[in-house]
Design a protein around this motif. Sequence first.
Motif, mmCIF file in Angstrom:
data_model
loop_
_atom_site.group_PDB
_atom_site.id
_atom_site.type_symbol
_atom_site.label_atom_id
_atom_site.label_comp_id
_atom_site.label_asym_id
_atom_site.label_seq_id
_atom_site.Cartn_x
_atom_site.Cartn_y
_atom_site.Cartn_z
ATOM 1 N N ILE A 274 0.818 -1.225 0.000
ATOM 2 C CA ILE A 274 0.000 0.000 0.000
ATOM 3 C C ILE A 274 0.853 1.277 0.000
ATOM 4 C CG2 ILE A 274 -0.324 0.197 2.516
ATOM 5 C CD1 ILE A 274 -3.354 0.810 1.792
ATOM 6 N N GLY A 275 2.138 1.134 0.366
ATOM 7 C CA GLY A 275 3.013 2.308 0.400
ATOM 8 C C GLY A 275 3.713 2.625 -0.910
ATOM 9 N N HIS A 276 3.410 1.847 -1.966
ATOM 10 C CA HIS A 276 4.044 2.127 -3.261
ATOM 11 C C HIS A 276 3.577 3.463 -3.805
ATOM 12 C CE1 HIS A 276 6.762 -0.884 -4.692
ATOM 13 N NE2 HIS A 276 6.009 -1.857 -4.201
ATOM 14 N N LEU B 42 3.870 0.711 6.251
ATOM 15 C CA LEU B 42 3.678 0.578 7.695
ATOM 16 C C LEU B 42 2.939 1.794 8.264
ATOM 17 C CD1 LEU B 42 4.330 -1.489 9.859
ATOM 18 C CD2 LEU B 42 6.492 -0.317 10.263
ATOM 19 N N LYS B 43 3.283 2.983 7.765
ATOM 20 C CA LYS B 43 2.598 4.202 8.223
ATOM 21 C C LYS B 43 1.110 4.146 7.866
ATOM 22 C CE LYS B 43 6.597 7.311 8.129
ATOM 23 N NZ LYS B 43 6.641 7.694 9.556
ATOM 24 N N PHE B 44 0.810 3.680 6.639
ATOM 25 C CA PHE B 44 -0.591 3.540 6.240
ATOM 26 C C PHE B 44 -1.315 2.531 7.146
ATOM 27 C CE2 PHE B 44 0.272 5.156 1.747
ATOM 28 C CZ PHE B 44 -0.624 6.205 1.839
ATOM 29 N N LEU C 69 1.526 11.950 4.736
ATOM 30 C CA LEU C 69 0.877 10.675 4.405
ATOM 31 C C LEU C 69 -0.433 10.919 3.649
ATOM 32 C CD1 LEU C 69 1.394 7.604 4.922
ATOM 33 C CD2 LEU C 69 -0.258 7.771 6.782
ATOM 34 N N GLU C 70 -1.198 11.923 4.105
ATOM 35 C CA GLU C 70 -2.456 12.255 3.419
ATOM 36 C C GLU C 70 -2.193 12.692 1.977
ATOM 37 O OE1 GLU C 70 -5.816 11.889 3.940
ATOM 38 O OE2 GLU C 70 -4.953 10.689 5.554
ATOM 39 N N MET C 71 -1.168 13.527 1.788
ATOM 40 C CA MET C 71 -0.839 13.998 0.436
ATOM 41 C C MET C 71 -0.351 12.824 -0.425
ATOM 42 S SD MET C 71 -1.750 17.052 0.508
ATOM 43 C CE MET C 71 -1.197 17.967 -0.895
#
Length: 407
Positions: free
Chosen positions: A101-103, A125-127, A279-281
Amino acid sequence: MKKTKPNKLKILNDPIYGFIQIPNTLIFDIIEHPYFQRLRRITQMGFSNLVYPGANHTRFHHAIGCMHLMQKAVRVLRFKQIEISNEEENALYIAILLHDIGHGAFSHALEHSIVNGISHEEISLKFMKKLNDEFDGKLKLAIEIFEGKYHRKFLCKLISSQLDIDRLDYLKRDSFYTGVTEGNISSDRLIAMMNVKEDELVIEKKGIYSVEKFLIARRLMYWQVYLHKTGLVAENMLVNVLKRAKELAEKGVELFATSSLKYFLYNEISQDNFTGKTLEMFSKLDDYDVLSAIKEWTNHEDKILSLLSKMIVDRKLLRVEIQQDKFEENYINKRRKKVSKKFDITTEEATFFVFSQRISNQAYSSGKPIYILNKNGNLLDIAKASDQLNLQALTNPVVKHFICYPK
């Protein structure tokens, strides 16, 4: 009037596996989340479609496919009397669903140009942690397994190892969409041969040939598809376009970009300042932002930015030479001088058009072995268990060097 609840137990139709079932409502809600839906707008294989026109599948396809294969793996292991609790089962589905999901846009290009010092795994991991807050801590165990911190190691190996569910899906899927049949592995057979011994994920002896085919398929897919010279040059040109855009942005030059792309061009992003806002951006940034900007930049007054952008849009790519040995500095500098004269730019600026790098491919690493379970209950590294001489050769990394320059 009574409000009807939406049906969350959906079935999806996948061109490779047929019908895929969403196992429960929590998984359905995670798939519906905007963070996950963004994966529909990120291609699985970057610019490989410039070589293989069918390779337009997305990270979304891949993640759903992985979840399906994980369901099969859980069924197989339970059938072999390996205890997996409902909580662990669900955590496996969530971890494999969110492993990519972090790609960023075009997968790896962003990591090397405008988002520096933080890998896609760390962003994943942040997501996951953010989703865990939103879903009242229901992703806690999935995060533990994803990080490799869970005490039952074989569950972590299903998510990340040399024979994990991720590889079982992407090889088969990428082979299907590119039409490169050498990569078509038997993921069903490999999963059917899985077992657990001493908390290790192992393959039963009768599955040894399927593992051999899997390793050879991986090697062939790397040289034929993932490291194909046209794909390589296109991805490096994309990195250079974004680097140039970032350079111009730092000098205060006005650039066309969507708000999310603008944020990453005009701010220095690293691991230390990757905040909730970042992260939102990031969650709003996808292939479409990058492509629309590049199309617009073909008209920019900066010669380097517009030239590189035009080359990508029109698929008039740089020439590429590949060889075993490193290219001589002298040869590279000669090429740069030619380009600086031809385009009337400095030799420093010519590095955007003339660059050399190394690529390496190691199909199998004995450092994290794939274990074969013998009839007598012993575990053997596949490289030793196999009678294929070339498997030992696959443990050696093959390194090649390439140079790109205008035709």
